[in-house]
Motif scaffolding. Structure first.
Motif, PDB file in Angstrom:
ATOM      1  N   UNK A  34       0.812  -1.218   0.000  1.00 51.08           N
ATOM      2  CA  UNK A  34       0.000   0.000   0.000  1.00 51.08           C
ATOM      3  C   UNK A  34       0.839   1.259   0.000  1.00 51.08           C
ATOM      4  N   UNK A  35       1.933   1.247   0.751  1.00 54.71           N
ATOM      5  CA  UNK A  35       2.816   2.406   0.793  1.00 54.71           C
ATOM      6  C   UNK A  35       3.453   2.640  -0.576  1.00 54.71           C
ATOM      7  N   UNK A  36       3.879   1.572  -1.213  1.00 57.53           N
ATOM      8  CA  UNK A  36       4.513   1.703  -2.529  1.00 57.53           C
ATOM      9  C   UNK A  36       3.527   2.227  -3.569  1.00 57.53           C
ATOM     10  N   UNK A  37       2.314   1.717  -3.554  1.00 58.43           N
ATOM     11  CA  UNK A  37       1.352   2.069  -4.596  1.00 58.43           C
ATOM     12  C   UNK A  37       0.674   3.409  -4.360  1.00 58.43           C
ATOM     13  N   UNK A  38       0.899   4.019  -3.215  1.00 55.68           N
ATOM     14  CA  UNK A  38       0.285   5.326  -2.966  1.00 55.68           C
ATOM     15  C   UNK A  38       1.312   6.451  -2.928  1.00 55.68           C
ATOM     16  N   UNK A  39       2.397   6.293  -2.169  1.00 56.90           N
ATOM     17  CA  UNK A  39       3.288   7.419  -1.896  1.00 56.90           C
ATOM     18  C   UNK A  39       4.715   7.273  -2.402  1.00 56.90           C
ATOM     19  N   UNK A  40       5.123   6.082  -2.818  1.00 57.15           N
ATOM     20  CA  UNK A  40       6.530   5.906  -3.183  1.00 57.15           C
ATOM     21  C   UNK A  40       6.985   6.782  -4.359  1.00 57.15           C
ATOM     22  N   UNK A  41       6.174   6.968  -5.432  1.00 60.32           N
ATOM     23  CA  UNK A  41       6.636   7.894  -6.475  1.00 60.32           C
ATOM     24  C   UNK A  41       6.948   9.294  -5.942  1.00 60.32           C
ATOM     25  N   UNK A  42       6.112   9.793  -5.036  1.00 63.73           N
ATOM     26  CA  UNK A  42       6.369  11.097  -4.423  1.00 63.73           C
ATOM     27  C   UNK A  42       7.581  11.037  -3.504  1.00 63.73           C
ATOM     28  N   UNK A  43       7.741   9.930  -2.782  1.00 60.36           N
ATOM     29  CA  UNK A  43       8.890   9.762  -1.893  1.00 60.36           C
ATOM     30  C   UNK A  43      10.191   9.752  -2.690  1.00 60.36           C
TER      31      UNK A  43
END
Length: 403
Positions: free
Chosen positions: A233-242
């Protein structure tokens, strides 16, 4: 395995041999469609001016809708048959693609994700049950492999289109819509895998159907399963922004590639370990996911995409292996008429872990920054993994003492 109600003819035999490939491809397409918006979140954020919190809300409403769908219609294919439910799910996903194409603000995106979640929830349990109907062993492997492969294709394919093709927020949905139309047509060429049963209205009552013989095993696996899906869930929601914030790389393909690396390596782990014992799979998966997460955190603080990518590949292999081990631990324990209900319960647990922590990460990102939020998130996942290891050991010791 339930035989289809038809005479044994050459065309039907061929259709039955091809059925697992069709159902696997359809499962992959649904999950690819679910990850298509991930590389687009930054574009939507710039176009519609919303915060990281709203990104995670747009991401999470999909999971909430999927859970509602699983609760209400998760077992419906046991009564109506697999094909009618899958067909309705495909049509509903087409509606979601049209809403994405018409999006003029975050409210449109939320509506599209809700419809997409309802479609995927109905499809996930029906397709998953059809695969297990056809072959309980291979079906369990495919139920682990197809979603991971699909999510990788969705994230990476969208990133490529965003970076190199025109109309980035339109073209990918047009392509997906065409593929869904093709799947809807091909569905009627494959045989039904189960007979209709009575009790349709009763099955619509929301409930979690975990067979008694599965409960202890599922309970022991719960902390690890939560950790696995919280990571996804973390990868598919915020990782591009991270990735963009911590490394300075703004290329859409970079963030999308990091996301895809998780699911590609996860799919590879599932494929390579498919013949191994469940115990061996878990012994590989848990340490790999732990090492990968620690490497990701190191790469993030060093602002090195290469280290972050390496950690993602390691964590992804552990993610896929642990997912396979969990599915293989519980699905063979269920009777044929319990499979769709058990899959619904499993997906409910998984998608709560997929969505709720991601929303919390959105709040943490806004309050503390992406790097600090990622540190806290990683620590929580590692604590869950440790808890799960202890729970599994306790369950194994209890089983040995009772035997």
């Amino acid at each position: 395995m339930t035989e289809p109600n038809s005479t044994a003819s050459a065309p039907i035999s061929l259709a039955r041999r091809l059925a697992p490939f069709y159902y696997a491809a359809t499962s992959a397409l649904f999950f690819a469609a679910s990850s298509v918006p991930t590389p687009l979140y930054r574009l939507y954020q710039q176009a519609f001016a919303f915060s990281p919190i709203l990104i995670t809300v747009i991401f999470a409403v999909y999971a909430f809708a999927l859970l509602a769908s699983l609760l209400i219609v998760g077992s419906i294919s046991d009564h109506l048959g697999r094909r009618p439910v899958i067909f309705a799910s495909i049509l509903l996903n087409m509606v979601a693609m049209l809403l994405f194409l018409m999006a003029r603000g975050p409210d449109w995106l939320i509506a599209a994700r809700v419809v997409q979640g309802l479609a995927t929830g109905a499809a996930a349990s029906s397709i998953g049950a059809a695969l297990v109907d056809l072959d309980p062993v291979k079906g369990s492997i495919t139920n682990s492999l197809a979603p991971l492969t699909g999510m990788a294709i969705g994230a990476l394919g969208t990133s490529l289109l965003v970076q190199f093709a025109p109309a980035p927020t339109l073209l990918v949905y047009i392509v997906t819509l065409i593929l869904l139309i093709l799947q809807a047509v091909l569905l009627w060429l494959v045989p039904e895998t189960t007979r209709r049963q009575s009790g349709l209205l009763a099955s619509l009552k929301p409930e979690v159907a975990v067979p008694p013989q599965v409960r202890r095993t599922l309970l022991a696996l719960t902390p690890i399963n939560i950790a696995v899906w919280a990571l996804a869930g973390f990868y598919l929601s915020l990782v591009p922004s991270l990735v963009s914030t911590t490394t300075g790389s703004t290329a859409p393909l970079t963030g999308g590639s990091v996301v895809a690396a998780l699911t590609i390596s996860g799919a590879a782990g599932v494929f390579l370990l498919r013949e191994k014992s469940t115990a061996m799979i878990m012994k590989f998966g848990i340490p790999s996911m732990t090492l990968g997460i620690l490497t990701v955190v190191a790469g993030m603080h060093a602002a090195e995409v290469s280290i972050l990518g390496l950690g993602t590949l390691i964590a992804g292999a552990g993610f896929g292996a642990t997912f396979l081990g969990t599915v293989r631990s519980i699905m063979p324990l269920a009777k044929p008429d319990e499979r769709a209900g058990l899959l619904s319960a499993f997906y409910i647990q998984s998608y709560l872990a997929f969505s709720l922590p991601a929303i919390l990460a959105g709040f943490l990102s806004k309050a503390l920054g992406f790097a600090e939020a990622a540190d806290i998130y990683a620590a929580a996942i590692l604590l869950l993994v440790g808890w799960g290891v202890l729970a599994l050991r306790a369950e194994q010791e209890k089983s040995v003492s009772m035997s």
